[in-house]
Design an enzyme around this catalytic site. Sequence first.
Site, PDB file in Angstrom:
ATOM      1  N   PRO A   2       0.830  -1.220   0.000  1.00 25.12           N
ATOM      2  CA  PRO A   2       0.000   0.000   0.000  1.00 25.12           C
ATOM      3  C   PRO A   2       0.857   1.260   0.000  1.00 25.12           C
ATOM      4  O   PRO A   2       1.863   1.334   0.692  1.00 25.12           O
ATOM      5  CB  PRO A   2      -0.816  -0.109   1.287  1.00 25.12           C
ATOM      6  CG  PRO A   2      -0.269  -1.242   2.057  1.00 25.12           C
ATOM      7  CD  PRO A   2       0.654  -2.026   1.203  1.00 25.12           C
ATOM      8  N   GLU A   3       0.495   2.209  -0.821  1.00 26.84           N
ATOM      9  CA  GLU A   3       1.165   3.508  -0.822  1.00 26.84           C
ATOM     10  C   GLU A   3       0.195   4.538  -0.264  1.00 26.84           C
ATOM     11  O   GLU A   3      -0.901   4.205   0.185  1.00 26.84           O
ATOM     12  CB  GLU A   3       1.643   3.849  -2.240  1.00 26.84           C
ATOM     13  CG  GLU A   3       2.740   2.862  -2.694  1.00 26.84           C
ATOM     14  CD  GLU A   3       3.702   3.466  -3.718  1.00 26.84           C
ATOM     15  OE1 GLU A   3       3.932   4.688  -3.675  1.00 26.84           O
ATOM     16  OE2 GLU A   3       4.204   2.715  -4.554  1.00 26.84           O
ATOM     17  N   LYS A  61       2.657   6.962   5.062  1.00 21.50           N
ATOM     18  CA  LYS A  61       1.970   5.675   5.100  1.00 21.50           C
ATOM     19  C   LYS A  61       1.611   5.252   6.526  1.00 21.50           C
ATOM     20  O   LYS A  61       1.204   4.114   6.741  1.00 21.50           O
ATOM     21  CB  LYS A  61       2.856   4.612   4.455  1.00 21.50           C
ATOM     22  CG  LYS A  61       3.112   4.889   2.972  1.00 21.50           C
ATOM     23  CD  LYS A  61       3.858   3.733   2.368  1.00 21.50           C
ATOM     24  CE  LYS A  61       4.762   4.202   1.252  1.00 21.50           C
ATOM     25  NZ  LYS A  61       5.649   3.139   0.790  1.00 21.50           N
ATOM     26  N   ARG A 279      15.944  -1.678  -6.906  1.00 22.30           N
ATOM     27  CA  ARG A 279      14.581  -1.789  -7.417  1.00 22.30           C
ATOM     28  C   ARG A 279      14.624  -1.429  -8.904  1.00 22.30           C
ATOM     29  O   ARG A 279      15.658  -1.041  -9.427  1.00 22.30           O
ATOM     30  CB  ARG A 279      13.652  -0.786  -6.744  1.00 22.30           C
ATOM     31  CG  ARG A 279      13.711  -0.839  -5.243  1.00 22.30           C
ATOM     32  CD  ARG A 279      12.492  -0.184  -4.708  1.00 22.30           C
ATOM     33  NE  ARG A 279      12.792   0.684  -3.587  1.00 22.30           N
ATOM     34  CZ  ARG A 279      11.857   1.250  -2.850  1.00 22.30           C
ATOM     35  NH1 ARG A 279      10.601   1.075  -3.132  1.00 22.30           N
ATOM     36  NH2 ARG A 279      12.170   2.017  -1.850  1.00 22.30           N
TER      37      ARG A 279
END
Length: 296
Positions: A2-3, A61, A279
């Site tokens: 989740p962002e 977050k 990433r």
Amino acid sequence: MPELPEVEVVRRGLEKWVVGASFGEVEVLHPRAVRRHASGAADFAARVSGCGVTEARRRGKYLWLTLDSGEALLAHLGMSGQLLVQPRHAAAERHLRVRLPLTARQGHDPEAPQELRFVDQRTFGHLLVDRLVDDGTGTGLPSVISHIARDPLDPAFDEDAFAAALCRKRTELKRALLDQSLISGIGNIYADEALWMSQLHWATPTEALSRSQVATLLAAVREVMGAALAQGGTSFDSLYVNVNGESGYFARSLNAYGRNDQPCARCGTPIQRETFMNRSSYSCPRCQPRPRHARA
Ligand SMILES: [Zn+2]
């Protein structure tokens, strides 16, 4: 994972369904869910049980419920955490970690008691109780997240201060966007989308950015997050406060992230994937040319 927009959807659900209620006897079913609560699971349950909930807030977050005891119940959803409001008699979810029964509040049927449930398959998320420190606005900020910068959707976010801090940091732009002490709530997906929209390469040195490029970038961050929020925000008007943990519903609208070798929506050039900070970074080689003075 989740962002910020997904976490904001959860916050809105909590505001609607939990603020104004009180907690009954809280039950920790898996100690890992409260591992960051230093004084242990029994203390966690004792500190939350019986408290009323006055606010549901968020920074980046992190989510928290302000309790009428003067403390905060802080939640981080990690990779797969969910906060669900369920009928108390509903069958337990397979990965239910903490039960927080809710007392009836106005508008709720007292014959159908509810509970807030923390469900977390991969157990990277956590809950803890913390004291509040003054953040200059509202009722305070949990002390353990006082180093987290305001997020770009926060009305008190200071653009000039952010631009100055960005310049001083002298690093690659994407690294700065992911630095929660500079700006919070931006993860890999929204970083790539905002960079694509503002036509900036991820390796642009932060000190080379003009003030207007920073303004364009922040507007892009807010636009991509706002679009995600608009899509995710349609499902929270129900008893089920949910986050799917995959940002899946936003995937149709992505222009850069995950679109390796697919044509750029602006110029048709294939989007390229590069490795950065362990990433993947996705960008258009034509619209977002690598600056000659790039660091990485
Ligand atoms: Zn392009």
